[in-house]
Write an enzyme that holds these catalytic residues in place. Structure first.
Site, PDB file in Angstrom:
ATOM      1  N   CYS D   2      19.978  40.791 103.514  1.00  0.00           N
ATOM      2  CA  CYS D   2      20.170  41.689 104.481  1.00  0.00           C
ATOM      3  C   CYS D   2      19.281  42.988 104.151  1.00  0.00           C
ATOM      4  O   CYS D   2      18.955  43.213 102.965  1.00  0.00           O
ATOM      5  CB  CYS D   2      21.433  41.973 104.757  1.00  0.00           C
ATOM      6  SG  CYS D   2      22.466  40.698 105.394  1.00  0.00           S
ATOM      7  N   GLY D  28      15.610  40.200 106.959  1.00  0.00           N
ATOM      8  CA  GLY D  28      16.513  39.602 107.997  1.00  0.00           C
ATOM      9  C   GLY D  28      15.979  39.724 109.281  1.00  0.00           C
ATOM     10  O   GLY D  28      15.654  40.989 109.982  1.00  0.00           O
ATOM     11  N   ASN D 102      24.611  44.297 101.906  1.00  0.00           N
ATOM     12  CA  ASN D 102      23.825  43.241 101.652  1.00  0.00           C
ATOM     13  C   ASN D 102      24.447  42.836 100.216  1.00  0.00           C
ATOM     14  O   ASN D 102      24.833  43.298  99.345  1.00  0.00           O
ATOM     15  CB  ASN D 102      22.392  43.900 101.249  1.00  0.00           C
ATOM     16  CG  ASN D 102      21.413  42.980 100.879  1.00  0.00           C
ATOM     17  OD1 ASN D 102      21.255  41.537 100.899  1.00  0.00           O
ATOM     18  ND2 ASN D 102      20.382  43.314  99.954  1.00  0.00           N
ATOM     19  N   GLY D 103      24.392  41.201 100.406  1.00  0.00           N
ATOM     20  CA  GLY D 103      24.992  40.792  98.803  1.00  0.00           C
ATOM     21  C   GLY D 103      25.960  39.475  99.430  1.00  0.00           C
ATOM     22  O   GLY D 103      26.011  39.123 100.643  1.00  0.00           O
ATOM     23  N   TYR D 244       9.460  37.157  95.596  1.00  0.00           N
ATOM     24  CA  TYR D 244       9.288  36.623  96.910  1.00  0.00           C
ATOM     25  C   TYR D 244       9.961  37.868  97.838  1.00  0.00           C
ATOM     26  O   TYR D 244       9.279  37.934  99.023  1.00  0.00           O
ATOM     27  CB  TYR D 244       9.886  35.457  97.199  1.00  0.00           C
ATOM     28  CG  TYR D 244       9.904  35.042  98.564  1.00  0.00           C
ATOM     29  CD1 TYR D 244       8.654  34.810  99.626  1.00  0.00           C
ATOM     30  CD2 TYR D 244      11.157  35.195  99.291  1.00  0.00           C
ATOM     31  CE1 TYR D 244       8.675  34.687 101.054  1.00  0.00           C
ATOM     32  CE2 TYR D 244      11.256  34.681 100.669  1.00  0.00           C
ATOM     33  CZ  TYR D 244       9.963  34.754 101.374  1.00  0.00           C
ATOM     34  OH  TYR D 244      10.158  34.478 102.967  1.00  0.00           O
TER      35      TYR D 244
HETATM   36  N1  ADP Z   1      -1.013  42.250 102.404  1.00  0.00           N
HETATM   37  C1  ADP Z   1       0.055  41.664 101.929  1.00  0.00           C
HETATM   38  N2  ADP Z   1      -0.314  41.513 100.380  1.00  0.00           N
HETATM   39  C2  ADP Z   1       0.616  40.935  99.554  1.00  0.00           C
HETATM   40  N3  ADP Z   1       1.732  40.485  99.913  1.00  0.00           N
HETATM   41  C3  ADP Z   1       2.288  40.722 100.944  1.00  0.00           C
HETATM   42  C4  ADP Z   1       1.104  41.061 102.041  1.00  0.00           C
HETATM   43  N4  ADP Z   1       1.801  40.972 103.377  1.00  0.00           N
HETATM   44  C5  ADP Z   1       2.924  40.369 103.047  1.00  0.00           C
HETATM   45  N5  ADP Z   1       3.054  40.273 101.791  1.00  0.00           N
HETATM   46  C6  ADP Z   1       4.387  39.707 101.031  1.00  0.00           C
HETATM   47  O1  ADP Z   1       4.590  38.330 101.590  1.00  0.00           O
HETATM   48  C7  ADP Z   1       6.156  38.106 101.865  1.00  0.00           C
HETATM   49  C8  ADP Z   1       6.091  37.379 103.210  1.00  0.00           C
HETATM   50  O2  ADP Z   1       6.079  36.077 102.875  1.00  0.00           O
HETATM   51  P1  ADP Z   1       5.071  35.259 103.761  1.00  0.00           P
HETATM   52  O3  ADP Z   1       4.356  34.192 103.046  1.00  0.00           O
HETATM   53  O4  ADP Z   1       4.181  35.938 104.875  1.00  0.00           O
HETATM   54  O5  ADP Z   1       5.985  34.402 104.701  1.00  0.00           O
HETATM   55  P2  ADP Z   1       6.957  33.149 104.353  1.00  0.00           P
HETATM   56  O6  ADP Z   1       8.473  33.280 104.397  1.00  0.00           O
HETATM   57  O7  ADP Z   1       6.588  32.180 105.729  1.00  0.00           O
HETATM   58  O8  ADP Z   1       6.520  32.612 103.294  1.00  0.00           O
HETATM   59  C9  ADP Z   1       6.880  39.216 101.460  1.00  0.00           C
HETATM   60  O9  ADP Z   1       7.359  39.050 100.181  1.00  0.00           O
HETATM   61  C10 ADP Z   1       5.585  40.453 101.547  1.00  0.00           C
HETATM   62  O10 ADP Z   1       6.075  41.353 100.381  1.00  0.00           O
HETATM   63 MG    MG Z   2       4.890  32.429 102.010  1.00  0.00          MG
END
Ligand code: ADP
Ligand code: MG
Ligand code: ADP
Ligand code: ADP
Ligand code: ADP
Ligand code: SF4
Ligand code: SF4
Ligand code: SF4
Ligand code: SF4
Ligand code: MG
Ligand code: MG
Ligand code: MG
Lengths: 473, 473, 473, 473
Positions: D2, D28, D102-103, D244
């Site tokens: 969250c 979220g 959140n948690g 992530y």
């Molecule tokens: N331009 C960017 N450069 C580096 N990281 C990014 C960028 N845009 C989004 N992110 C990172 O990508 C992640 C989103 O993951 P993404 O691969 O787009 O979706 P999914 O959840 O479908 O894997 C988030 O952690 C965000 O920090």
């Molecule tokens: Mg991804």
């Protein structure tokens, strides 16, 4: 069936059109639309559903302009698609135009083909676009609306009451037989043309008169003008407007609908008297007839069925059992009024007979001893080709059946339909000025495969009625 | 005011609850909710608006389960927020529970404080959550629903008709004075408890009887059981249910509402006779009274005003003028019935007087010569603290004013309210069993700053009524 | 700008069209529409908003048929009204037709007048309806689609890539200069014509080739056929498709867009070298250019701004301050990358300059020492009349201003636009086959008040390309 | 997972909360809610969907008040029901309160039972309501927020970052291990506490510092105050925030997330070097890692897959084939970059392996010769009990499998996960301050059936930090 309205005002007309459509909502619940013109451009909004669902305050606020049209639809021709929702708008020779109509043309296919042969394409499947083309075609040649309407009256077959907006003017005309209603009203700061007088009432206006069959009327800032384009040997006002379709509080072609129904109710007793404990309407359409029956019979008027006011288009009935039960939820029997009683139950008309049968059984289940069914129209024996949605002969319970057979079909103790003569008397017009097609099988114009007693039409061109006073009653 | 329903069935109950709520829709149009239990988990759906707007087929399909509650709300306490929409659901000691109620507690604040002192937090601002806490508090100790309801009856002050779902059982109880209605019905394959008998009718069920004041009823797969928890020296059935709130076709505490109204109508003529051409109701709430008036007076019943069936919560009236005109769009005068006539117009009650005044002026504008106003309730002089939304004394037109003053205030030719005595006669119960608080200013229980003639309550504990037959009429 | 697609399949094509529109969504976010034909009738659904908002599973399920068109719109002509949403459908000579197009006609008004003189009315204000009329007009005479498209190519001026559905066939053609893109793909069980190759990819299909300028292609159950209708002395592919509009992963007229942009990025360094700590794109449109810049310069590629993926059309910015802050919410500076650094920031183009200025100031506020702006297009100096929505000369920051003036206007440390020559080199086509109108002020066809170097068009009529093999690569 | 936010401002805070939620939307997407307090009453609005879908300008306008909370939810506990949407609001001892968190608590059931034994009922199934009760329970006794938070830290087990509104004050606290992030920012006219620093950026504010594990912070008109409630032997910051979950541009517990990822990318090359033509991210989550890989390897960074920006929660995939194809529509291969090339593809993590396998096959279908998969996290071997939604061991592809087996499972040419050591290095904190539960199977607190190396917590009560200057860095 449809409801139409055209308004000229001093300020914005969207709210008045909205109120007028509310008053005409019973003429069509499938879709609604408003178009306005503000001196520069056309505004419009249309959508499926009730007036209350299609419009909100923001939308009405954006519909600017002092002239406009409105429409509510119950579809007779044309599929259920977005483009078909009226008013139909178009640009032509640099002018913004809009059109809405009530009625049904019987020669649409032929007209459509003629235009297509010239390369014309059609973006809707409605009569309205065809009428728009006939008007535009003639306007292009002479530039005069009288000629365009003359062309309509020569080329269109069937029923049509039309409102036509050409920027700051609203025109209105009615087929030479006057099949569908159309009337004119004066409001505080302008004019209104509309399907029924209740829309004039809704604006606190004054009913001037009906648009005459074959007449073209124009309302604008300048006032009200009119010209008679065609004249017929007789008219053909639809009797079903009086029997069922119109609101009881409307005045149509000079007759108060409630009064007509009440007189029919009186005739129903005189034609087939019966002894009973109470007379009860099938609400709401049987109310006026039932008060008439009570008056002439002296049998007390008391409601045996109460209508649920909240049942609308979205009532959910997943199973067959639910669908049968739905009538009971809509019309709840008042057991205390019914038990061990002999009842006269009055409705406006019987179409397929399924609802009547259910109602009678609901009353019997609630303990009624006798249920005498009295009906405010003669038996419906044939379809309507002129704008009222009726089933085919096969589905009409009275088509080809005796009174006795229908009575048994609906489980009534006794059954009586009003006679055609009493109906005509109650309306109070010569039979030659009425359409009785669906009751007699004889129509006021030629229809393929049907009998007809067609009226003859003369195309005159009366001079412009410039003396506006004449309209002010 | 609210409408409540609880159902036990053999199959899914969401559709039956939906139909029951349709029948109770007049008791509250602000929001609606349904909760069901399928043996494992609770399902629920709630939202603002009419039953037809809140539910669709998919939603009903997902509300699985053979036991459930439903609710329609017109708010008396609690703000207009999502959490406040009933039924209120909670988990307690591993059981899924839900509760819905109709009425108004007069000691909510005190109860709330008591619980808060113990650390309890409240997530809604409704009486319902307070009642849920009182029940849970007692259940925790004894685990018996009879004890919990006993605790309610000892601690809750005010009016309350409650349906309570505890997984596969539905409990129902009514305050010891029986202020708000609640009745029991038998359906094809189960039971229903509901605010008015019309909900039993909607399911084609049979009305068994009313829940008795102070009684606790339980419906479940096992059948119907009951125990009397409290007994009072007298009851206090709200007379406004008969006068206006309930549907005319409901039977409440043994009396058909339509009949009560018709008798009031008869009394209205006998108490203040007048000569007139026609008697006309203010539709719909004045209809039953008007038929009674017509019967006793012999003056013909004829509708002078026709109600537009489509006006709902969303009607748009941006300007003051629009708002004034709205009554005219809702109630259209039938000029042909009114012009140059002397009219008796009958309505159920007068609250602020603004609508009555507008109606009378509409009739006069339409040409009425005399307008005699007859009212189906005695003058409303005081507020209601027991669940009916009434304005303050300042806003009530009859509070502190003479009949003459009110008559002038609404522009009537003459004015008469039914007497308290005739009202009691029409209902046909001893005055000691009725609440007449808003009419007499004397309430059936102590209310701060008001006069009262409180009933005395005994807490008995009748043994379980295991003989289910007794319920089957 | 718009995205168009036409599909012939073995089963229902609504889901494939939906996926294709998803792939083309960047070409227009204002409205979306799909029309299909199932052998008997036309189905359609259209509405304002994104593809995801306009369609749901039920709707797609009702769009039956093995042939169909789709459209996403960013409006260039025509007001924002429901009727203007494409595809435009019509019935003509008993056939169901539909049309969708991308581009902008420069002689619409003249064509409209010609038709109106014949009595034709227009129900929309779009080029699409005009093109539909030109086609229908010719079809009526010869009945042959080749003649109809020949008539289009003779009468229509401007840019147009068109898909046209005539029941079970889908036709596609492109103006003789090939201004807007259009390509052909083979799917598992049919064919697709669409604005960009990414729509072919979305269906896991194979890109066959681009529709040739002046070519008419027909896909149907029989396969793919083609005829060359017109041939021009040179083409005029819009360079802005490469610079900004198309998706980086599309192949347009034989060139991978990403590659063109990367080469532009390389040229940007070679034309105006600078020393810096990192090169960062303005995401997303500057990414490909920035990777090229990083490659040729050796300066590390690192994102200085992260784009918020959730900002859409509905982001709320009530005050001026909010609107200014919005760029910051959309593009968040990564302080850790920027503080005390010298940055090269690369974007595809500068139009009004307001966004660039805000971005540069955001970087400076985050501590950047130097911000060198590099731009993937030459300065935009003139408007576009051929389908790309560009502001007037007054609003274009580079129109009539020197590089120095623009640099100061946007607060950059240094500024460089790629040269027209390097742009042409990166695309890898002769300048005579490109439209450079908005960059040079010289257009590939006559436009009132502008300079032009018009191409000359020959109307040939190549024989039908019946050997379908030829298409299969 | 969250996202939470609490704001104190000089004027209305609904728009700032809305912007902050936009910045936290990645935490979220299932539902969103805002609660505000205007000195007199609480306002709130919540609903399912994205921030953009739940709020519009009218709604934000009605959320008046200078203090407020916001929440975006991705559900970990509690069913998908309306009442569960946070913030959870309640009245207690006459005060309006709201809470969002959140948690994930690991002893919810036990706490719930304790309260139910006292008669407490629960109207939601969330941890949030349980925390609200723990706080209220203690507040009732001592009336001091420090005591209430002390009670939380003693009784709650698991992870919790909480914002709590008590009328005009917003409190914020974080579990003693600091598992989930929470930070403090200064805005132009007030303060913000929020899950990630990007929300501070969105308001153009200044990040002050993170809330310390075990600390209670209070923001109000008076400024910012803090007290340390508990202190642990070590912390347990979730490493998945860096890998992530968090946005790349956030600074969490002092480390820029982008930097951590870039360093992981560098380590990925050093740990398992390979020769290749290009390195490409799986966008967007692999971008930062891939730029690091490119830097340390010298292999050019080039996008082999372009992400469709428009794919949201509502993408329709009726058939299994559609679902498989969906990855292709979301991530389109740039054939021109891939054909006959050897590619290093970098993603943040592999969970079930299905997406990785599809991506690798898409690249192979597009002609890639070799596909070397590099992963920014060590293999995930165990579930998370602390707030991140992870599948069971059975579904985790790396659980109990060798690197070779996983490589074959996803069809990669080679596969390498970063080592736990390099991950710790990249974050730059002692391993004892990190949670590595899902990677090592050893958790920072006791969890039934799992190994643990629990931290020891001391409950101190530092004196109020009244010197606000300290916060202003
Ligand atoms: N331009 C960017 N450069 C580096 N990281 C990014 C960028 N845009 C989004 N992110 C990172 O990508 C992640 C989103 O993951 P993404 O691969 O787009 O979706 P999914 O959840 O479908 O894997 C988030 O952690 C965000 O920090
Ligand atoms: Mg991804
Ligand atoms: N109060 C009323 N008195 C008399 N007629 C009424 C009244 N209200 C509605 N009507 C008439 O009832 C008709 C509507 O019919 P109704 O029976 O309610 O619906 P349905 O179409 O389901 O039969 C209209 O013709 C209208 O004129
Ligand atoms: N056909 C009817 N006959 C008698 N009473 C009716 C009828 N229909 C509705 N009612 C009663 O009318 C009341 C609704 O009042 P109404 O006047 O329609 O609305 P309002 O609340 O605007 O006054 C309910 O008490 C209901 O019992
Ligand atoms: N990952 C990517 N790499 C390179 N180009 C991209 C990428 N994603 C989108 N694009 C390009 O970015 C453009 C969209 O521009 P963008 O800057 O995101 O929006 P805006 O219209 O607000 O400038 C399109 O031309 C598209 O081809
Ligand atoms: S056929 Fe019947 S319904 Fe049709 S217009 Fe004639 S009278 Fe009316
Ligand atoms: S005070 Fe009046 S409205 Fe209220 S319960 Fe008593 S009788 Fe009913
Ligand atoms: S003028 Fe510019 S934008 Fe327009 S078509 Fe030509 S190159 Fe493209
Ligand atoms: S178990 Fe994994 S995902 Fe869960 S808190 Fe620990 S590191 Fe984060
Ligand atoms: Mg009827
Ligand atoms: Mg009333
Ligand atoms: Mg951009």
């Amino acid at each position: 069936m449809c409801g139409i309205v055209g308004i000229i005002g001093a300020g914005d007309v969207s709210i008045p059109i909205y109120y007028a459509l509310y008053a005409l909502q019973h003429r069509g619940q499938e879709s609604a639309g408003i178009t306005t013109f503000d001196g520069k451009t056309l505004f419009k909004h249309k959508g499926p559903g009730l007036v209350a669902e299609v419009f909100d305050e923001d939308i009405l606020h954006e519909l600017k302009g002092f002239s406009g049209l409105g429409h509510v639809r119950y579809p007779t021709t044309g599929e259920k698609i977005a483009e078909n929702i009226q008013p139909f708008t178009f640009r032509f020779m640099g002018r913004f135009c809009a059109i809405a109509h009530n009625g049904n043309l019987t020669n649409t296919e032929k007209l459509r083909e003629e235009f297509e042969k010239r390369g014309q394409i059609f973006s809707t499947t409605t009569d309205t676009e065809v009428i728009g083309n006939v008007i535009a075609d003639e306007l292009r040649k002479s530039g005069r609306m009288e000629d365009a309407v003359l062309a309509c009256m020569k080329r269109l077959e069937g029923s049509y009451s039309v409102v036509f907006l050409s920027e700051d003017k609203v025109y209105a005309f009615r087929d030479p037989l006057g099949i569908r209603p159309l009337c004119i009203g004066k409001t505080k700061d302008g004019y209104i043309v509309c399907s029924e007088s209740v829309a004039v009432d809704a604006l606190n206006g004054t009913l001037i008169r009906d648009v005459r069959p074959g007449e073209l009327v124009c309302i604008s800032k300048k006032g009200l003008e009119s010209v008679q384009i065609a004249e017929s040997s007789g008219h053909a006002h639809c009797v079903f407007e009086y029997i069922y379709f119109a609101r009881a509080d409307s005045v149509i072609d000079g007759r108060l609908v409630y009064d007509v129904r009440r007189k029919i109710g009186q005739a129903l007793y005189l034609e087939a008297p019966v002894k009973a404990d109470l007379v009860s309407p099938v609400p709401d359409s049987g109310i006026a007839h039932a008060t008439g029956y009570s008056e002439s019979s002296g049998i007390p008027y008391r409601e045996g069925l109460i209508k649920n006011r909240y049942m609308g288009r979205t009532f959910i009935m997943p199973t067959q059992e639910d669908r049968e039960n739905a009538v009971r939820i809509k019309l709840n029997p008042v057991k205390g009024h019914i038990k061990d009683k002999s009842i006269v139950i009055v409705d406006d008309s019987i179409v397929r007979g399924t609802t009547s049968k259910r109602i009678i059984n609901i009353l019997k289940d609630a303990g009624a001893e006798e249920v005498h069914m009295r009906v405010g129209s003669p038996p419906i024996k044939a379809p309507c080709y002129l704008g009222v949605d009726m089933p085919t002969r096969e589905e009409l319970i009275a088509s080809g059946k005796s009174n006795e057979e229908v009575k048994e079909g609906i489980d009534a103790t006794s059954l009586h339909h009003v006679s055609v003569e009493s109906l005509i008397d109650a309306i109070g017009m010569p039979a030659d000025d009425l359409c009785l097609g669906c009751l007699t099988g004889v129509y006021p114009l030629w229809i393929k495969g049907e009998k007809a007693c067609p009226r003859y039409t003369d195309f005159i061109k009366g001079s412009y009625q410039t003396n506006i006073k004449e309209f002010d009653e």
